[in-house]
Design an enzyme around this catalytic site. Structure first.
Site, PDB file in Angstrom:
ATOM      1  N   ASP A   1      52.845  56.485 -49.530  1.00 48.81           N
ATOM      2  CA  ASP A   1      54.050  56.427 -50.364  1.00 48.81           C
ATOM      3  C   ASP A   1      53.695  56.044 -51.798  1.00 48.81           C
ATOM      4  O   ASP A   1      52.946  55.080 -52.013  1.00 48.81           O
ATOM      5  CB  ASP A   1      55.015  55.400 -49.775  1.00 48.81           C
ATOM      6  CG  ASP A   1      56.310  55.266 -50.563  1.00 48.81           C
ATOM      7  OD1 ASP A   1      56.728  56.261 -51.192  1.00 48.81           O
ATOM      8  OD2 ASP A   1      56.904  54.173 -50.527  1.00 48.81           O
TER       9      ASP A   1
ATOM     10  N   HIS B   1      56.910  57.095 -47.021  1.00 46.23           N
ATOM     11  CA  HIS B   1      57.881  56.041 -47.323  1.00 46.23           C
ATOM     12  C   HIS B   1      58.604  55.536 -46.079  1.00 46.23           C
ATOM     13  O   HIS B   1      58.791  54.330 -45.916  1.00 46.23           O
ATOM     14  CB  HIS B   1      58.885  56.609 -48.333  1.00 46.23           C
ATOM     15  CG  HIS B   1      59.839  55.629 -48.912  1.00 46.23           C
ATOM     16  ND1 HIS B   1      59.448  54.622 -49.762  1.00 46.23           N
ATOM     17  CD2 HIS B   1      61.192  55.495 -48.787  1.00 46.23           C
ATOM     18  CE1 HIS B   1      60.503  53.923 -50.145  1.00 46.23           C
ATOM     19  NE2 HIS B   1      61.573  54.433 -49.559  1.00 46.23           N
TER      20      HIS B   1
ATOM     21  N   SER C   1      62.765  50.199 -48.727  1.00 44.99           N
ATOM     22  CA  SER C   1      62.875  50.721 -50.080  1.00 44.99           C
ATOM     23  C   SER C   1      63.597  49.720 -50.993  1.00 44.99           C
ATOM     24  O   SER C   1      63.094  48.631 -51.236  1.00 44.99           O
ATOM     25  CB  SER C   1      63.561  52.091 -50.050  1.00 44.99           C
ATOM     26  OG  SER C   1      63.398  52.765 -51.262  1.00 44.99           O
TER      27      SER C   1
END
Length: 595
Positions: free
Chosen positions: A456, A513, A232
Site C-alpha cells: 500500500d 491497503h 485507513s
C-alpha cells in the site's frame, strides 16, 4: 452546534453479523476506480420504500428501524445465524462485539463487509457467497455507515446526481437526476466534519443499538466485551473514538449518565493514517525505496517531495502553525500541547490554518506519486487504474430486491465526497490528537494491534512502523527493543510482527491497503489472536505483560519486482480477470483449525 441538534437530524445505517459458529485513503477513492459511477450512469433508478420494516424503541428511547436480510437470502444465510440491517434514528450470547469502521472520511463500512471481512462476498454475476475467513467466525460484527451521509445513512435525502469531476451532489436544478441520495443539508445543523464529532455520533448509535437489538439480549447498565477495528482514515477514528467511548464509559460506571457500559478489549488499525507529521516523510521513501524494487518516480520528483516536507513553510512547518494557532485560543491546546480541543477545532480561523497545512502536505508530499508514478494508490504492484478489489457489491446493493431486504430507499454509493471535503476543509486531516490518544489507550492495558499491507502506498507500512516507534507510552523502550518475528498461519509465513505485551505492529506481505481482501488468512489470524489474547506471531502463547517477540531489529523481507500490466484494452482485461481470480481463489483454502 450541539450534539442534540446533530443527533436529531441524523440517521445512521448499521449492519450486524452474528458469529457463524457456536462459539479503509485519507481522501476520496481514486477517480479512476469508477465501479460506482459505472452503475449510476447506466440508468435512472429511484428506490422504492422498503416493506415489512420492523420498528423498536430502545430502553434509551431511541427508535430503530430494521430488517433481517438473511431471511430473504441476502449475504449471511448460515442456519441459526441472524443478521440485521437498518437505521438508528439519532436524537444473546457470550461472544464479543466488534465494531468495524472504514475510513475515507466518507467511505462506507460496507466496503469492509463485502470486500474484506464480512460473512459474504459478491461475485461478478451479483451472487453472494460465504466468506470462510469472515471475522464473525470469532465475534459479533457491527458495520456502521458513518459519518452520517455515508453509504445508506442520511441526514436528509434528495433526488439528484453527482458531479463527474468533484463527486459533489447536484440537485435537479443543476443536473439531470439519476436517483435518490443522502445529502448533508442543512450544512450548519448536522454535518459531521471532524473526527471528534463523528465519535460522539457513533457513541450514540452504539448505545442505541446495544440497548435495543434483541439478538444482543442487551440490558442498560450491563457490560459486554467490546473491540473497535478500523482502517485507513480509521487511524484517526480508532484512537479518537476509543478515547471518547472510554470517557463516556466512566460516566456510565459512576452513574453520571445512563447507558450500556463497555468492557474494552482491543483496538485494531489496518493501514491507518494516524499522524501526518510522522508519516508524511515516508511517502517519497516508499515511492522509490519500497521492498518490491519499484521506483515509482524519478529522482527529481523524489527530491521535490522530500524538500516539500522539510522546507521552510513546508508540510511540517504548516502543521506546527496549526498547532500554534490552537495554542493561541483559550483552552484550545491541552495535554502538553498535543491535543486540539473543540474550542480550537470549532474556530473558523484555526480551521483555515489547519486546512492550509493539510493542502500543503497532501498536494506536495503525498500527491506527486499520483501524477508521476502511474502505480496503484492502494497497491504499488498494480497500475493506477487498479481493478482490485472489484467492487461488485455496489451494483448488488442497488438492486430493488436487495434494498427492500435491507430496509432502505436510497441509492447506494461507496463514498461520499461531500463528507470528504467537509473533513478536509476543517483541517481534521492533520490534527495532532491521535498519537496521544493511542498512548493513553496502551497505558490503560487495552490490546492494540497495528497491521499494514506492505504494498500500500497511501498508508504505507514505512509510516506505520514509524508511528509504532513514535508512541511515548510506559513500555515504549521495551517495544522498540523487541525483534521482528515471522507472522505464521497454517504453516505459511504471511509477514513479520514486533510485539511487546499488549502492543503489536505487523507488516503483512503481498498485501495492498485492504489486508483482509489481499491476505484474508493473515487478517483473520491477527484479529482472532488479538481478541483472544494470544501472541500475534503464531497464536501459541498467551499474552503477558512482558511477552516479547524475538528476531532481527528490522523487517527486511523483500519481494521480486512487479512490472506493470499491458496497456492494450484486450490484454489488460485478461490481466484484470486473472488478478481478480487469484484473490478470489484465496477463499477456497480452508481455514486452519489452529488459527
Amino acid at each position: 452546534m450541539t450534539i442534540k441538534s446533530l443527533l436529531a437530524l441524523a440517521s445512521a445505517a448499521v449492519l450486524l453479523a452474528g458469529p457463524s459458529t457456536a462459539l479503509t485513503w485519507p481522501g476520496p477513492r481514486p477517480s479512476t476506480k469508477q465501479t460506482a459511477r459505472k452503475f449510476l450512469d447506466k440508468r435512472q433508478y429511484f428506490p422504492a420504500n422498503a416493506t415489512d420494516v420492523k420498528t423498536i424503541t430502545s430502553p434509551t428511547n431511541v427508535t430503530i428501524r430494521y430488517k433481517m436480510p438473511g431471511e430473504a437470502g441476502i449475504c449471511e444465510t448460515t442456519p441459526g445465524v441472524n443478521s440485521y440491517a437498518g437505521y438508528i434514528d439519532m436524537a444473546p450470547n457470550a461472544d464479543p462485539l466488534s465494531l468495524w469502521l472504514n475510513g475515507g472520511p466518507g467511505s462506507d463500512s460496507l466496503i469492509g463487509l463485502f470486500e474484506e471481512l464480512g460473512p459474504c462476498r459478491i461475485t461478478e454475476d451479483l451472487k453472494s457467497v460465504i466468506n470462510p475467513y469472515s471475522w464473525n467466525n470469532v465475534s459479533n460484527m457491527l458495520f456502521l455507515s458513518q459519518p452520517v451521509g455515508t453509504g445508506f445513512s442520511y441526514q436528509g435525502e434528495a433526488i439528484g446526481s453527482f458531479d463527474a469531476d468533484t463527486g459533489a451532489f447536484l440537485n435537479t436544478s443543476q443536473a439531470n437526476a439519476t436517483g435518490r441520495y443522502p445529502i448533508l443539508d442543512p450544512i450548519d445543523l448536522g454535518t459531521i466534519d471532524t473526527t471528534d464529532l463523528a465519535a460522539e455520533a457513533a457513541w450514540h448509535v452504539l448505545q442505541a443499538f446495544m440497548s435495543a437489538l434483541p439478538s444482543l439480549d442487551a440490558k442498560v447498565g450491563c457490560s459486554k466485551e467490546f473491540n473497535l477495528w478500523t482502517e485507513s482514515y480509521g487511524g484517526h477514528y480508532g484512537p479518537a473514538f476509543w478515547n471518547h467511548f472510554y470517557q463516556q464509559n466512566l460516566l456510565i460506571l459512576n452513574d453520571t449518565i445512563p447507558g450500556y457500559a463497555l468492557n474494552f478489549n482491543s483496538l485494531g488499525i489496518g493501514n491507518g493514517i494516524i499522524d501526518e507529521a510522522v508519516q508524511a516523510a515516508y511517502y517519497p521513501e516508499f515511492a522509490v525505496n519500497n521492498t518490491y524494487g519499484i521506483k515509482a518516480y524519478n529522482d527529481t520528483v523524489y527530491s521535490y517531495a522530500k524538500f516539500a516536507n522539510f522546507m521552510f513553510n513546508g508540510c511540517l512547518d504548516q502543521i506546527n502553525y496549526c498547532r500554534a494557532a490552537a495554542a493561541g485560543i483559550n483552552g484550545g491546546l491541552i495535554n502538553n500541547g498535543q491535543t486540539l480541543t473543540y474550542a480550537a477545532t470549532s474556530n473558523p480561523d484555526l480551521r483555515v490554518q489547519c486546512q492550509e497545512a493539510a493542502d500543503m502536505c497532501r498536494d506536495n508530499v503525498e500527491s506527486p506519486y499520483y501524477f508521476y508514478g502511474n502505480r496503484g494508490v492502494y497497491d504499488i504492484r498494480h497500475p493506477y487504474n487498479d481493478v482490485t478489489p472489484p467492487g461488485y457489491y455496489i451494483e448488488y446493493l442497488n438492486q430493488p430486491q436487495i434494498q427492500n431486504a435491507l430496509g432502505v430507499n436510497i441509492n447506494y454509493t461507496e463514498s461520499n465526497n461531500d463528507i470528504y471535503w467537509a473533513f478536509q476543509s476543517s483541517g481534521d486531516f492533520i490534527y495532532t490528537n491521535f498519537l496521544e490518544d493511542l498512548e493513553m489507550i496502551l497505558d490503560s492495558g487495552v490490546r492494540v494491534s497495528l497491521y499494514y499491507g506492505d504494498a500500500d502506498y497511501i498508508c504505507n507500512w514505512f509510516g506505520g512502523q514509524a508511528i509504532s516507534l513514535a508512541l511515548n507510552y510506559t513500555h515504549s523502550a521495551e517495544f522498540a527493543a523487541a525483534g521482528y518475528q515471522p507472522l505464521m498461519y497454517g504453516g505459511v509465513e504471511y509477514g513479520e510482527v514486533r510485539q511487546y505485551g499488549n502492543f503489536s505492529f505487523s507488516r503483512v506481505y503481498e498485501s495492498g491497503h485492504e489486508v483482509p481482501y489481499y491476505q484474508p488468512q493473515a487478517a483473520l489470524a491477527i484479529f482472532n489472536r488479538t481478541l483472544n489474547h494470544f501472541n500475534i506471531a503464531d497464536g501459541t502463547m498467551p499474552v503477558t505483560a512482558n511477552l516479547t517477540s524475538s528476531g532481527p531489529a528490522n523487517a527486511t523481507h523483500t519481494a521480486p519486482y512487479v512490472s506493470l500490466p499491458p496497456t492494450g484494452s484486450a490484454s489488460f482485461a485478461v490481466w484484470s480477470s486473472s488478478v481478480i481470480a487469484s484473490y478470489s481463489s484465496l477463499d477456497n483454502v480452508p481455514p486452519s483449525p489452529t488459527g
